[in-house]
Design a protein around this motif. Structure first.
Motif, PDB file in Angstrom:
ATOM      1  N   LEU A   1     -24.657 -13.999  53.023  1.00 46.87           N
ATOM      2  CA  LEU A   1     -24.080 -15.248  53.510  1.00 46.87           C
ATOM      3  C   LEU A   1     -24.480 -16.430  52.625  1.00 46.87           C
ATOM      4  CD1 LEU A   1     -24.391 -14.824  57.381  1.00 46.87           C
ATOM      5  CD2 LEU A   1     -22.342 -14.656  55.972  1.00 46.87           C
ATOM      6  N   ARG A   2     -25.701 -16.410  52.113  1.00 47.38           N
ATOM      7  CA  ARG A   2     -26.086 -17.461  51.157  1.00 47.38           C
ATOM      8  C   ARG A   2     -25.190 -17.398  49.924  1.00 47.38           C
ATOM      9  NH1 ARG A   2     -31.231 -19.553  50.370  1.00 47.38           N
ATOM     10  NH2 ARG A   2     -30.075 -20.786  48.827  1.00 47.38           N
ATOM     11  N   ARG A   3     -24.957 -16.170  49.471  1.00 45.11           N
ATOM     12  CA  ARG A   3     -24.081 -16.014  48.307  1.00 45.11           C
ATOM     13  C   ARG A   3     -22.661 -16.446  48.644  1.00 45.11           C
ATOM     14  NH1 ARG A   3     -24.923 -11.046  47.522  1.00 45.11           N
ATOM     15  NH2 ARG A   3     -23.019 -10.177  48.420  1.00 45.11           N
ATOM     16  N   GLN A   4     -22.208 -16.112  49.856  1.00 44.87           N
ATOM     17  CA  GLN A   4     -20.842 -16.456  50.275  1.00 44.87           C
ATOM     18  C   GLN A   4     -20.650 -17.967  50.349  1.00 44.87           C
ATOM     19  OE1 GLN A   4     -19.356 -14.439  53.884  1.00 44.87           O
ATOM     20  NE2 GLN A   4     -18.513 -16.407  54.544  1.00 44.87           N
ATOM     21  N   ILE A   5     -21.579 -18.687  50.985  1.00 44.31           N
ATOM     22  CA  ILE A   5     -21.405 -20.134  51.102  1.00 44.31           C
ATOM     23  C   ILE A   5     -21.593 -20.815  49.746  1.00 44.31           C
ATOM     24  CG2 ILE A   5     -22.035 -20.192  53.547  1.00 44.31           C
ATOM     25  CD1 ILE A   5     -24.770 -21.330  52.726  1.00 44.31           C
ATOM     26  N   SER A   6     -22.437 -20.221  48.906  1.00 39.94           N
ATOM     27  CA  SER A   6     -22.635 -20.800  47.573  1.00 39.94           C
ATOM     28  C   SER A   6     -21.378 -20.635  46.729  1.00 39.94           C
ATOM     29  CB  SER A   6     -23.831 -20.149  46.877  1.00 39.94           C
ATOM     30  OG  SER A   6     -25.032 -20.443  47.561  1.00 39.94           O
ATOM     31  N   GLU A   7     -20.776 -19.449  46.801  1.00 38.61           N
ATOM     32  CA  GLU A   7     -19.537 -19.221  46.054  1.00 38.61           C
ATOM     33  C   GLU A   7     -18.425 -20.124  46.563  1.00 38.61           C
ATOM     34  OE1 GLU A   7     -18.827 -15.051  46.454  1.00 38.61           O
ATOM     35  OE2 GLU A   7     -20.273 -14.485  44.890  1.00 38.61           O
ATOM     36  N   SER A   8     -18.376 -20.293  47.891  1.00 36.96           N
ATOM     37  CA  SER A   8     -17.367 -21.175  48.480  1.00 36.96           C
ATOM     38  C   SER A   8     -17.598 -22.624  48.039  1.00 36.96           C
ATOM     39  CB  SER A   8     -17.424 -21.075  50.005  1.00 36.96           C
ATOM     40  OG  SER A   8     -16.500 -21.943  50.600  1.00 36.96           O
ATOM     41  N   ALA A   9     -18.867 -23.046  48.013  1.00 39.29           N
ATOM     42  CA  ALA A   9     -19.187 -24.398  47.562  1.00 39.29           C
ATOM     43  C   ALA A   9     -18.856 -24.567  46.084  1.00 39.29           C
ATOM     44  CB  ALA A   9     -20.667 -24.699  47.814  1.00 39.29           C
ATOM     45  N   ASP A  10     -19.150 -23.528  45.294  1.00 43.67           N
ATOM     46  CA  ASP A  10     -18.789 -23.560  43.868  1.00 43.67           C
ATOM     47  C   ASP A  10     -17.290 -23.735  43.699  1.00 43.67           C
ATOM     48  OD1 ASP A  10     -21.404 -23.199  43.072  1.00 43.67           O
ATOM     49  OD2 ASP A  10     -21.225 -21.035  42.780  1.00 43.67           O
ATOM     50  N   ASP A  11     -16.535 -22.931  44.456  1.00 42.14           N
ATOM     51  CA  ASP A  11     -15.065 -23.004  44.363  1.00 42.14           C
ATOM     52  C   ASP A  11     -14.568 -24.399  44.743  1.00 42.14           C
ATOM     53  OD1 ASP A  11     -14.968 -20.377  43.582  1.00 42.14           O
ATOM     54  OD2 ASP A  11     -14.428 -19.589  45.553  1.00 42.14           O
ATOM     55  N   HIS A  12     -15.172 -24.943  45.800  1.00 43.99           N
ATOM     56  CA  HIS A  12     -14.774 -26.279  46.259  1.00 43.99           C
ATOM     57  C   HIS A  12     -15.051 -27.324  45.177  1.00 43.99           C
ATOM     58  CE1 HIS A  12     -14.014 -29.492  49.178  1.00 43.99           C
ATOM     59  NE2 HIS A  12     -15.102 -30.082  48.712  1.00 43.99           N
TER      60      HIS A  12
END
Length: 732
Positions: free
Chosen positions: A295-306
């Motif tokens: 989940l840390r990786r998921q939210i980080s990737e989502s934040a990166d994409d954003h």
């Protein structure tokens, strides 16, 4: 998109539609077929509207990205099936579950029990022969547990007593439970819905955060699914710099209750306690940490994409700023010790002359006295109409100097503060050296700054987009993903605007649909050797520019004053025959293109009838009409023009309630920075952007917008200016 994927691409239209149901299946199929044929996204969006149902570049790329995701998913699915099948463990049920997986994580969850792993305590226990006992206890025997375990005692296998036996069984059960796909999926969802991201100041780390950049996050927590992307990126950076300790906080009671019920139901007995203990340990050692990492990786990737998307939007609007056409411009690169570098360009951006003046300390009194007359003489000798002042070191002092000189002129001259981010990067590049071999680096910067005002797109594409500085946390996101997105943005902007084939630089041509750096250089070399292109057809004579590259690029390349007036429109040569037939039917001549008379005739035609008569689609006809009505049209002409100034404003001049006009310089998650003509850009917080709730600042303002703002607060000590775009927030 690779040719060998042709068959699977046909099959993927329906799965893509299931994920992107806002597009019809036939639209998706058309896009996939066109991409497979080697067409570029800009070409498809502009010239294949009938086939796609007028999908724009954003939609086409969305379909392309989803197709690539599904192709990767299918590839990994096949790999996993093959690996499990080689072990002889691919059951029909497991195969069906793998086939129904819609995301990669589900495939990996299902593969986990069969994945070759390092030697664990559970592996050692299995090697010691304890797996049958682990399976037996899952039948929930009510008696005889220790007697059964005693039969597995074997000192030669490092099982000296039943305590060691049960410890081995515990490891096998814990590992088995941690590899159950249904548990991982449920826990993942529960943690997402109920977990909180927490950060705390790392012990003895306060000194490392000298400026207290991360003070907000010294003791912070927020719901995992609600935390905004910019906070995730800030927390991640603080963790990377060893200032913050970050984790996901969660009450695991419901997780233990749910999974224990799935394992044992309402059963009781000695086996139940061993199973519950094994699951509790599995969650503590394996499941909990693994899900937290995911989940840390998921939210980080989502934040990166954003963050990457924000950078892309900002870059697009920066590139699409209105050019200042037909003006003689001076580029002014400010500095103290080394002097201010000046460069003058004519109306077409051609470099005319350069000079260095020394208007600021530590220059000598004599140099400073001479700077004014030298500057004024340049303005008058070359009939300069506009000055572009870089916003770097000594910018505001230079602005004061310029404004004082402008007051002494007999004719109006204006100045504009230009964002010079990346100018030094370009000036030191091989491309800049090739273009201006005789100029020093700083002098090239002055040319670049001046030309940014004349044609932002043509100059900014010479600079690495990451150096332009219109994003947020751009140095924290994956460089490859950022580069891919920015390349797309540049390609979109360049092709939407189109370029003059006879003046475009190799850097600009490289971004044109269908061209490469090699073919772009070949075009320029051909132009240098043979003179200017007189028509689009002669583009076919350029070495290594084949039929496909010609088809994809030619519509975006314009020739002004050539032998065929149609070549100065965005009408594709493949539609020239239909265009000439239309003109003939209207008793018009190609030389009448753009005239009010032709515009009037085109405005009243029966479009369905003419589309049938010309045997073309109505969208193609619409584009032909627009091309004939507005030859050489530039989308940027509808963008806000640069804000011209003649006088200086200082921070001390600002008072709460003061109304000003400014230029939006950057848009971030929590608001926008606006240049109001003083040294420091002011912040319009997201809550001050409009008199209604704003969730996305970029929906309200974009880079380059000219906006009316009011001063809320000025903090000269901290160089901070708070602005509002809400008049209701201003005290009467």
């Amino acid at each position: 998109m690779a040719k060998e994927t042709e068959n699977s691409m046909v099959d993927l239209a329906q799965p893509v539609h299931q994920q992107l149901n806002q597009y019809r299946v036939n639209q998706i199929q058309a896009v996939l077929s066109l991409l497979d044929e080697g067409n570029t996204v800009p070409f498809i969006a502009r010239y294949r509207k009938e086939r796609t149902g007028t999908l724009d570049e954003v939609a086409i790329r969305e379909i392309e990205d989803e197709t690539n995701r599904l192709m990767k998913l299918n590839q990994r699915r096949q790999e996993v099936m093959k690996l499990i099948n080689e072990q002889g463990k691919l059951t029909p049920k497991l195969k069906k579950s793998l086939e129904q997986a819609t995301v990669l994580q589900q495939v990996e969850d299902l593969y986990l029990p069969y994945k070759q792993k390092r030697r664990t305590k559970a592996t050692i226990a299995k090697e010691a022969g304890l797996e049958p006992l682990a399976k037996w206890i899952m039948t929930f025997p009510e008696t005889g547990l220790d007697e059964k375990a005693d039969s597995f005692v074997d000192p030669k296998k490092d099982l000296p007593d039943i305590t060691a036996v049960w410890a081995g069984v515990h490891e096998i059960l814990a590992e088995n439970f941690s590899e159950r796909a249904d548990f991982r999926e449920w826990i993942r969802k529960y943690t997402w819905n109920n977990g909180e991201l927490t950060s705390k100041l790392k012990r003895k780390a306060e000194e490392a955060d000298e400026q207290q950049v991360y003070q907000t996050y010294y003791d912070f927590q927020q719901a995992l699914k609600k935390i905004p992307p910019y906070r995730i990126l800030a927390i991640n950076r603080g963790e990377k710099e060893k200032i913050l300790t970050v984790s996901i906080a969660l009450d695991n009671t419901s997780i233990l209750n749910h999974c224990n019920f799935q394992l044992v139901g309402k059963r009781v007995g000695p086996a139940v306690n061993k199973i519950k203990d094994a699951f509790a340990d599995a969650y503590k050692r394996f499941l909990g940490p693994a899900i937290e990492r995911e989940l840390r990786r998921q939210i980080s990737e989502s934040a990166d994409d954003h963050a990457i998307q924000i950078f892309g939007k900002n870059l697009y609007h920066l590139l699409m700023q209105a050019p200042l056409k037909g003006k003689v411009v001076m580029g002014f690169d400010p500095a103290y010790r080394t002097g201010c570098k000046l460069a003058i360009m004519d109306e077409n951006g051609r470099f005319l002359t350069k000079q260095v003046i020394y208007p600021h300390k530590p220059a000598s009194e004599k140099q400073r006295q001479a700077a004014g007359p030298e500057f004024k003489k340049l303005l008058e000798d070359y009939h300069v109409e506009m000055i572009a002042i870089g916003n770097g070191t000594a910018s505001r002092e230079s602005e004061e100097f310029v404004s004082e000189i402008l007051k002494t002129l007999d004719h109006p001259v204006y100045y504009v503060i230009v964002n010079e981010a990346g100018a030094s990067v370009y000036s030191a590049s091989a491309n800049a050296r090739a273009e201006f071999a005789d100029l020093h680096v700083e002098e090239r910067s002055a040319v670049n700054i001046g030309r940014r005002l004349q044609d932002p797109l043509a100059e900014l594409i010479k600079v690495d987009p990451k150096a332009i500085g219109v994003g947020q946390y751009q140095h924290d996101v994956p460089e490859k993903s950022l580069d891919e997105q920015l390349d797309r943005v540049v390609e979109t902007a360049v092709n939407q605007v189109g370029v003059n084939l006879n003046t475009a630089s190799p850097e600009l041509l490289t971004h044109i649909s269908g061209l490469t750096s090699t073919t772009a250089k070949n075009i320029v070399n051909f132009r240098n050797e043979n003179g200017q292109f007189s028509n689009r057809q002669s583009l076919k004579d350029v070495p290594r520019l084949g039929p496909k590259a010609y088809q994809q690029s030619v519509g975006f390349l314009r020739i002004i004053g050539g032998s065929d007036p149609l070549d100065n429109t965005d009408i594709h040569p493949e539609s020239y025959a239909a265009t000439r037939k239309l003109l003939s039917g209207l008793k018009a001549d190609p030389n009448e293109i753009g005239t009010p008379e032709l515009q009037q005739k085109l405005s009243v035609i029966d479009r369905p009838m003419w589309a049938d008569k010309l045997e073309i689609g109505q969208e193609t006809l619409k584009d032909i009409i627009e091309g004939l009505s507005k030859p050489g049209r530039d989308l940027r002409d509808s963008m806000p023009a640069p804000l011209l100034r003649q006088d200086v404003l200082t921070m001390a001049d600002l008072k709460p309630g003061m109304e000003l006009q400014g230029t939006v310089r950057n848009v971030i998650d929590f608001g926008a920075f606006v240049d109001i003509g003083v040294k420091q850009d002011g912040l319009v917080h997201i809550s001050q952007l409009a008199d209604h709730y704003v969730s996305d600042p970029s929906a309200e303002v974009t880079i380059g917008d000219i906006v009316t703002v009011w001063v809320l607060d000025v903090d000269e000590q901290r160089n901070r200016i708070q602005l509002t775009m809400r008049k209701d927030q201003v005290n009467p």
